[in-house]
Design a protein around this motif. Sequence first.
Motif, PDB file in Angstrom:
ATOM      1  N   MET A   1       0.920  -1.334  -0.110  1.00 56.33           N
ATOM      2  CA  MET A   1      -0.132   0.107   0.133  1.00 56.33           C
ATOM      3  C   MET A   1       0.930   1.186  -0.004  1.00 56.33           C
ATOM      4  O   MET A   1       1.855   1.276   0.887  1.00 56.33           O
ATOM      5  N   MET A   2       0.515   2.206  -0.829  1.00 55.39           N
ATOM      6  CA  MET A   2       1.318   3.307  -0.931  1.00 55.39           C
ATOM      7  C   MET A   2       1.094   4.310   0.304  1.00 55.39           C
ATOM      8  O   MET A   2       0.032   4.459   0.948  1.00 55.39           O
ATOM      9  N   SER A   4       0.959   7.619   2.563  1.00 54.46           N
ATOM     10  CA  SER A   4       0.475   9.133   2.327  1.00 54.46           C
ATOM     11  C   SER A   4       1.584   9.845   3.091  1.00 54.46           C
ATOM     12  O   SER A   4       2.254   9.273   3.886  1.00 54.46           O
ATOM     13  N   PRO A  35       3.916   6.347  -8.365  1.00 52.66           N
ATOM     14  CA  PRO A  35       2.629   6.326  -8.152  1.00 52.66           C
ATOM     15  C   PRO A  35       1.528   6.374  -9.419  1.00 52.66           C
ATOM     16  O   PRO A  35       2.333   6.811 -10.479  1.00 52.66           O
ATOM     17  N   ALA A 148      -8.460   6.705   2.078  1.00 50.87           N
ATOM     18  CA  ALA A 148      -7.412   5.731   2.434  1.00 50.87           C
ATOM     19  C   ALA A 148      -7.244   4.601   1.492  1.00 50.87           C
ATOM     20  O   ALA A 148      -6.353   4.005   1.206  1.00 50.87           O
ATOM     21  N   ARG A 151      -4.973   4.240  -1.632  1.00 51.60           N
ATOM     22  CA  ARG A 151      -3.689   4.116  -1.492  1.00 51.60           C
ATOM     23  C   ARG A 151      -3.408   2.470  -2.107  1.00 51.60           C
ATOM     24  O   ARG A 151      -2.194   2.166  -2.494  1.00 51.60           O
ATOM     25  N   ASP A 154      -1.989   2.294  -5.615  1.00 51.49           N
ATOM     26  CA  ASP A 154      -0.884   3.083  -5.908  1.00 51.49           C
ATOM     27  C   ASP A 154      -1.078   4.487  -6.173  1.00 51.49           C
ATOM     28  O   ASP A 154      -0.566   5.041  -7.006  1.00 51.49           O
ATOM     29  N   LEU A 156      -1.031   8.153  -4.511  1.00 48.16           N
ATOM     30  CA  LEU A 156      -0.146   9.042  -3.550  1.00 48.16           C
ATOM     31  C   LEU A 156      -0.992   9.932  -3.211  1.00 48.16           C
ATOM     32  O   LEU A 156      -1.604  10.958  -3.770  1.00 48.16           O
ATOM     33  N   ASN A 256       2.124   5.052   6.916  1.00 46.76           N
ATOM     34  CA  ASN A 256       1.567   3.974   6.503  1.00 46.76           C
ATOM     35  C   ASN A 256       0.978   2.783   7.482  1.00 46.76           C
ATOM     36  O   ASN A 256       0.975   3.184   8.587  1.00 46.76           O
TER      37      ASN A 256
END
Length: 256
Positions: A1-2, A4, A35, A148, A151, A154, A156, A256
């Motif tokens: 998970m990307m 933030s 991303p 959320a 994320r 991908d 950002l 994260n």
Amino acid sequence: MMPSYFFAHGAPSIVLEDNAYTKLLKEFKDHMPKPKAIILFSAHWEETVQSVGAAATYDTIYDFGGFQDELYQMTYPAHGDPALVEQIQKLLTAGGVKNVRDEQRGLDHGAWAVLKLLYPEADIPVVAMSVNRDLPNAQQYEIGKSLAALREQDVLIIGSGGTVHNLRRLNWNSDEVNGWAEQFDRWIQEKVEAWDTEALFQYEELAPYAEMAVPTSEHFIPLFIAMGAGDPGRNAQLLHRSYQYGNLSLSCWQFN
């Protein structure tokens, strides 16, 4: 998970500077998967209803004066992402956040100065987002939390602002850091790392020197939003903190 992120955008001239903070931003892409798109909440776009940027290609807004001529020649012609805009609006609506799309507004310096350091080629779709200083701090967090799930695709999510941002207190001729700014930021760091949202949502009353550090909340709000987007994991890491002009905070948080 990307993850933030929260990035302080400092003064508009940050995009021309060479220091430890800009080095971090310039090297950011070398340590991250690219991303698919970027959602960016800027302190310099304020609306009373959550606005979602839907420009096909963003114009560059020069929302400042008195800086180097070179800044007014810079552009950041990022493309929008209509499908992501639709997703964002559905998620916000599901979270009870009234929202509208804005197909006209370009990118202000809180957005393009940061993006130009992170991804100078402007080759990643961007959705610019407004902030609303009239909302309670807990609701700012919920706005980020509602997005959320993106994320996992991908996407950002970035909040761009500043934890200590008081232009009337700046000393443009000195880099000696003011103790009150450091004390405020240390309190914020302690609470963010502990994910103590109960205290953070009351920072105006609880944090030392809060009134000096945050005379108006629009620059602080993006921290809550970026943190909310990191709610699933609740892991916070301070990647950088430094100061310019005595007390202008340059910080980077990863969630994260």
